[in-house]
Design a protein around this motif. Structure first.
Motif, short mmCIF file in Angstrom:
data_model
loop_
_atom_site.label_atom_id
_atom_site.label_comp_id
_atom_site.label_asym_id
_atom_site.label_seq_id
_atom_site.Cartn_x
_atom_site.Cartn_y
_atom_site.Cartn_z
N GLN A 1 -4.36 2.55 10.73
CA GLN A 1 -4.41 3.31 9.49
C GLN A 1 -5.67 4.15 9.38
O GLN A 1 -5.71 5.12 8.62
CB GLN A 1 -4.27 2.35 8.31
CG GLN A 1 -2.89 1.71 8.27
CD GLN A 1 -2.76 0.57 7.28
OE1 GLN A 1 -3.75 -0.06 6.89
NE2 GLN A 1 -1.54 0.29 6.86
N ARG B 1 11.74 -3.25 3.00
CA ARG B 1 10.53 -2.63 2.46
C ARG B 1 9.86 -1.86 3.59
O ARG B 1 9.50 -2.46 4.62
CB ARG B 1 9.57 -3.67 1.88
CG ARG B 1 10.20 -4.58 0.82
CD ARG B 1 10.37 -3.89 -0.51
NE ARG B 1 11.18 -4.69 -1.42
CZ ARG B 1 10.73 -5.72 -2.12
NH1 ARG B 1 9.46 -6.10 -2.00
NH2 ARG B 1 11.53 -6.38 -2.94
N PRO C 1 0.12 -7.79 1.84
CA PRO C 1 0.10 -7.77 0.37
C PRO C 1 -0.80 -8.85 -0.21
O PRO C 1 -0.89 -9.96 0.31
CB PRO C 1 1.57 -8.03 0.02
CG PRO C 1 2.34 -7.53 1.21
CD PRO C 1 1.48 -7.86 2.39
N ARG D 1 -5.15 3.90 -0.39
CA ARG D 1 -3.68 3.92 -0.38
C ARG D 1 -3.10 2.91 0.60
O ARG D 1 -1.96 2.47 0.45
CB ARG D 1 -3.17 5.31 -0.01
CG ARG D 1 -3.53 6.41 -1.00
CD ARG D 1 -2.68 6.33 -2.23
NE ARG D 1 -2.89 7.47 -3.11
CZ ARG D 1 -2.33 7.60 -4.30
NH1 ARG D 1 -1.49 6.65 -4.73
NH2 ARG D 1 -2.57 8.65 -5.05
N TYR D 2 -3.87 2.56 1.63
CA TYR D 2 -3.36 1.71 2.69
C TYR D 2 -3.72 0.23 2.51
O TYR D 2 -3.18 -0.61 3.21
CB TYR D 2 -3.92 2.18 4.04
CG TYR D 2 -3.35 3.52 4.48
CD1 TYR D 2 -2.21 3.58 5.26
CD2 TYR D 2 -3.96 4.71 4.09
CE1 TYR D 2 -1.69 4.80 5.67
CE2 TYR D 2 -3.44 5.94 4.48
CZ TYR D 2 -2.30 5.98 5.28
OH TYR D 2 -1.78 7.18 5.66
N SER E 1 -1.07 -2.80 2.49
CA SER E 1 0.31 -2.38 2.75
C SER E 1 0.94 -3.24 3.84
O SER E 1 2.15 -3.46 3.83
CB SER E 1 0.36 -0.90 3.14
OG SER E 1 -0.38 -0.65 4.32
N TRP E 2 0.14 -3.74 4.77
CA TRP E 2 0.64 -4.66 5.78
C TRP E 2 0.44 -6.11 5.36
O TRP E 2 1.16 -7.00 5.82
CB TRP E 2 -0.07 -4.43 7.12
CG TRP E 2 0.39 -3.20 7.85
CD1 TRP E 2 0.99 -2.10 7.31
CD2 TRP E 2 0.28 -2.95 9.25
NE1 TRP E 2 1.26 -1.17 8.29
CE2 TRP E 2 0.83 -1.67 9.49
CE3 TRP E 2 -0.24 -3.67 10.31
CZ2 TRP E 2 0.89 -1.10 10.76
CZ3 TRP E 2 -0.18 -3.12 11.57
CH2 TRP E 2 0.37 -1.84 11.80
N GLY F 1 1.38 5.41 3.58
CA GLY F 1 0.71 4.13 3.38
C GLY F 1 1.30 3.30 2.26
O GLY F 1 1.10 2.09 2.22
N GLU F 2 2.02 3.94 1.35
CA GLU F 2 2.66 3.20 0.28
C GLU F 2 3.98 2.60 0.78
O GLU F 2 4.53 3.04 1.79
CB GLU F 2 2.91 4.10 -0.93
CG GLU F 2 1.63 4.54 -1.62
CD GLU F 2 1.88 5.31 -2.91
OE1 GLU F 2 1.12 5.12 -3.85
OE2 GLU F 2 2.86 6.09 -2.94
N THR F 3 4.49 1.61 0.04
CA THR F 3 5.71 0.91 0.44
C THR F 3 6.86 1.29 -0.47
O THR F 3 6.70 1.31 -1.70
CB THR F 3 5.49 -0.61 0.41
OG1 THR F 3 4.43 -0.94 1.31
CG2 THR F 3 6.74 -1.36 0.82
N VAL G 1 6.91 0.98 4.97
CA VAL G 1 5.65 1.70 4.73
C VAL G 1 5.84 3.15 5.11
O VAL G 1 6.32 3.47 6.21
CB VAL G 1 4.50 1.08 5.55
CG1 VAL G 1 3.23 1.89 5.37
CG2 VAL G 1 4.28 -0.37 5.13
#
Length: 825
Positions: free
Chosen positions: A813, A308, A804, A797-798, A801-802, A272-274, A310
């Protein structure tokens, strides 16, 4: 190769029943194996290059049999390329271009090449004798027009199928006449073989002839008209005139240099992080990032040297690499660590879904019960965030309007699926309004053109995202987009059963074969194939618990479409207990018998006998409660007849008990759906909405009480409870100057119209203005996600992420959180 895109009546078209079916993608012709390449529409202009020498560029497109293909292939100015052209059919065989191909001064022309079969074709471009350089490919295709005619002596008692190709927007005029005998129109079959419900009744009959005119939407492939013979031989004449629309045109550029990777920052992260990936030859809309065996769910193109990405679900050390959509890329791989989940494991997962439930629906019930806006049981959960729900069909509508490429996994632009600058970063809460109200209500055509509709997912695609983590198109049940024959997707329930030995169950106030519950325990390219889906659930998947409506003895009484949610054969098998149905204790609706008591007794029997539980009640849904306008004294009750169906909380409790007994130390996964929130919002029926929402409220209370009960194995340290919706519906708004208090209902009057889909046969308006519905269909508004228990913190965490700068989640997710919390990565 890498690419980047630049930027009614019977005498009429369709009766409502057929429109409801044909206006949605039931069964598109799948792409043939091996026909990859950059997707294009006939009419596109492509700029690309064969570099280095020996490279090959390929482009794929769909066409009906009889389509005439023309194109020109020209080297760009200064290019040394001597282009070689090849066209391959859906089976992969090269077509003979003799007589249609001309070459002059490095330019290749192809004139009116007839395409022999319906399916996906491939255009390949390479360089003669090792030459290389840029080229421009201009394509054009004329779909087949004219008439399919058959004149045959039709033997008595036989059947005859007449095929004709359709694509989105095709009009077909059908005429049939018989002489010397009789005939009947038996069925109209979609490309995937599904019968269009009620289609035979749409033909106008006069003496021994029949005719009809149909408009087909969101289909591609060969339909079949099935005719049956009478008692004597018939001289039969069949004429089907088809008219197909022209395709859209666009231009895009393609680059053939392979992408490669040089670094990734940071070197470890949570799903889930970028992360930032650097390298060379990255192409917007073409370069994907692989984390071991998984592809990043989303790659943002920054430049030709920076992406970038995910981080997808996973655990431990993996190799990170970049590839283009054809799988080509540099050989270099970089070590990367996906950090393991160190929180409490979710042994028991309970997902409760309010079908078609925006936040406004939650507020409506809360106000009726308490007078406050956010006083429902799940509003006390520790995690709460907004969530977007778009599917690939919705994405295509927005993309087409923007002149952008259609959806491609991993390299799509999430802000085409949902644009926070127009829709906002939160859900409508009774006060806050989105920046662009009309963003959710304006009708847009599908990708490639056609009938305009409000862009929004259907329940099948939305539930598939929740169940599998994969975005798909309308109508698909746990099936990948494109309707590939190999597109079956593993669901979270199936994964939990196979990997953990967990018990699984589905509960719904509608049929178990309906889209939302079915997406977790069945697979099909068309949600309308209810009998097939119902059979898969009852006889193949066989969840440990199945509780739902759609009783075959009751559905015909209210459902004039003739839907059958469970076949008579399967019902007979469940009643008799013959294999494979002997796995179940079966309980069904009986007149005069209390549904809650019958279901509870059946659960007891299943637990005592170590068996599964299958419960079948209701017509198309469980009984609807009566909601009273009683200021200060909320009242939601059932009639005596209504009590013959179980309530949703009683069904939820029965499921919990059986699943706990069957899952044991391996745990369980349960889906509970309050399904009639959606039709209530379709009808703009506020009173019905309150009753439907209250079912979900009581079901959530039942779950919370069960987890709190120390005599059960479930605790908040080993149980994850999630409450969400598959999509929004109704676009209801409140007048802040006319708030409704506890027990208050607004005055509602029957309009006989309004909602574009009406389940009760009536729709409603509110003349005093306390509430206003602006739609009778699904919308792309965000919904809410609420979570409590083991793994609930993973959602954070998510966030964003899609998208910002927002807290927005994507519905896929939710799947990823459940996957990680249960240790199923």
């Amino acid at each position: 190769m890498n690419g980047t895109a630049s930027r009614h009546p019977r005498s009429g078209l369709l009766l409502p029943v057929l429109l409801a079916v044909l206006a949605l993608p039931l069964g598109r012709v799948p792409a043939a194996t091996g026909t990859g390449g950059v997707p294009l529409n006939p009419g596109d202009t492509v700029t690309s290059a064969v570099v280095p020498a020996g490279d090959e560029d390929s482009f794929s497109f769909r066409a009906l049999a009889g389509t005439s293909l023309s194109l020109t292939l020209s080297p760009t100015k200064g290019s040394a390329l001597r282009p070689v052209l090849e066209v391959r059919d859906p089976g992969g065989a090269a077509l003979d271009l003799t007589g249609h191909r001309k070459s002059r001064k490095g330019k290749v022309s192809l004139k009116k090449l007839p395409l022999p079969a319906t399916g996906r074709y491939l255009i390949r471009v390479s360089g003669e004798a090792g030459t290389e350089g840029g080229f421009v490919l201009k394509t054009k295709a004329r779909p087949p027009r004219g008439t399919v005619r058959k004149k045959v002596v039709f033997p008595a008692g036989e059947t005859l199928d007449v095929s004709f190709g359709v694509q989105d927007g095709t009009t077909a005029k059908i005429k049939i006449s018989g002489k010397g005998g009789s005939f009947e129109v038996q069925a109209l079959l979609t490309p995937s073989g599904d019968a269009v419900p009620g289609a035979p009744d749409l033909f106008t009959r006069k003496k021994n002839s029949a005719k009809a005119s149909f408009l087909f939407r969101d289909f591609f492939g060969d339909f079949r008209l099935r005719l049956g013979g009478g008692t004597t031989d018939t001289l039969l004449k069949v004429s089907i005139k088809t008219k197909h629309p022209k395709t859209a045109r666009r231009s895009f550029e393609v680059d053939s240099r392979e992408p490669d990777i040089t670094s990734v920052t940071p070197a470890e992260a949570d799903p889930g992080e970028t992360v930032t990936v650097r390298g060379e030859n990255f192409r917007e809309g073409r370069t994907v990032v692989r984390f071991g065996g998984r592809v990043s769910s989303l790659v943002r193109f920054v430049s030709s040297t920076e992406l970038r990405a995910v981080v997808p679900p996973g655990n431990g050390s993996v190799s990170l690499a970049v590839r283009d959509l054809d799988g080509e890329g540099g050989a270099r791989e970089i070590p990367f660590t996906i950090r393991p989940y160190e929180g409490p494991a979710a042994k028991f997962v309970i997902l409760l879904i309010g079908d078609g439930m925006p936040l406004a629906s939650e507020i409506a019930l809360s106000r009726y019960l308490t007078g406050g806006d956010l006083d429902l049981s799940w509003h006390a959960f520790s995690y709460q965030a907004p969530c977007v729900t778009w599917d690939t069909t919705t994405y295509g509508r927005y993309a087409f309007a923007e002149g952008a490429p259609d959806y491609l996994p991993g390299v799509f632009d999430p802000e085409l699926g949902y644009d926070p600058t127009r829709g906002g970063g939160q859900a409508y809460d009774g006060g806050w309004e989105p920046p662009d109200d009309e963003y959710f209500l304006a009708k847009l055509p599908p990708y490639g053109g056609g009938t305009a509709k409000i862009p929004a997912t259907d329940s099948a695609a939305a539930a598939t995202a929740l169940a599998t983590g994969v975005k798909t198109e309308d109508r698909n049940i746990a099936w990948a987009p494109g309707d590939d024959p190999e597109g079956k997707l593993e669901t979270i329930a199936e994964r939990a059963r196979v990997r953990l030995g967990a018990a699984i169950g589905v509960v719904s106030t509608h049929a178990a074969s309906d889209a939302t519950p079915a997406a977790f325990v069945a697979h099909h390219r068309s949600r309308t194939a209810l009998e097939e889906i119902g059979h898969e659930i009852a006889a193949v998947t066989q969840p440990d618990v199945v509780i739902g409506a759609g009783h075959p003895d009751r559905v015909p009484l209210v459902d004039d479409t003739g839907r059958i949610y469970l076949s008579p054969t399967d019902l007979a098998g469940l009643r008799s207990g013959e294999p494979p149905f002997d796995a179940y204790v079966f309980v069904e609706w009986q007149a005069g018998v209390d549904g809650d008591a019958a279901l509870s007794a059946a659960a007891d029997a299943a637990i005592a006998g170590g068996k599964k539980l299958y419960a079948l009640f209701g017509d198309v849904q469980f009984a609807i409660p009566a909601v009273a306008d009683a200021p200060g004294a909320p009242s939601i009750t059932f009639t005596a007849e209504g009590k013959e169906d179980p309530t949703l909380p009683a069904a939820t409790l029965a499921a919990l008990r059986v699943l706990e007994a069957r899952g044991g130390t391996q745990g369980f996964f349960l889906v509970v759906e309050a399904a009639d929130i959606d039709p209530a919002n379709h009808d703009n029926d506020y009173a019905w909405l309150i009753g439907a929402m209250d079912r979900l409220e009581e079901a959530v209370k039942t779950v919370v009480a069960y987890v709190d009960d120390t005599s059960n194995a479930l605790t908040w340290s080993n149980t994850l409870v999630i409450v969400t919706s598959d999509h929004s519906n109704g676009y209801m708004r409140f007048d802040p100057t006319k708030p409704l208090g506890a027990g208050d209902l607004p005055r509602q009057v029957e309009t006989g119209e309004g909602g574009a889909v009406s389940y009760s046969g009536e729709a409603w308006a509110y003349p005093d203005g306390e509430v206003l519905y602006r739609a009778g269909k699904h919308t792309n508004e965000p919904v809410m996600v609420y979570a409590e228990g083991a793994g609930a913190a993973l959602f954070a965490r998510y966030e964003g992420s899609w998208y910002p700068g927002t807290r927005l989640l994507d519905n896929t997710q939710i799947y990823e959180v459940i996957l990680r919390a249960m240790g199923l990565e």
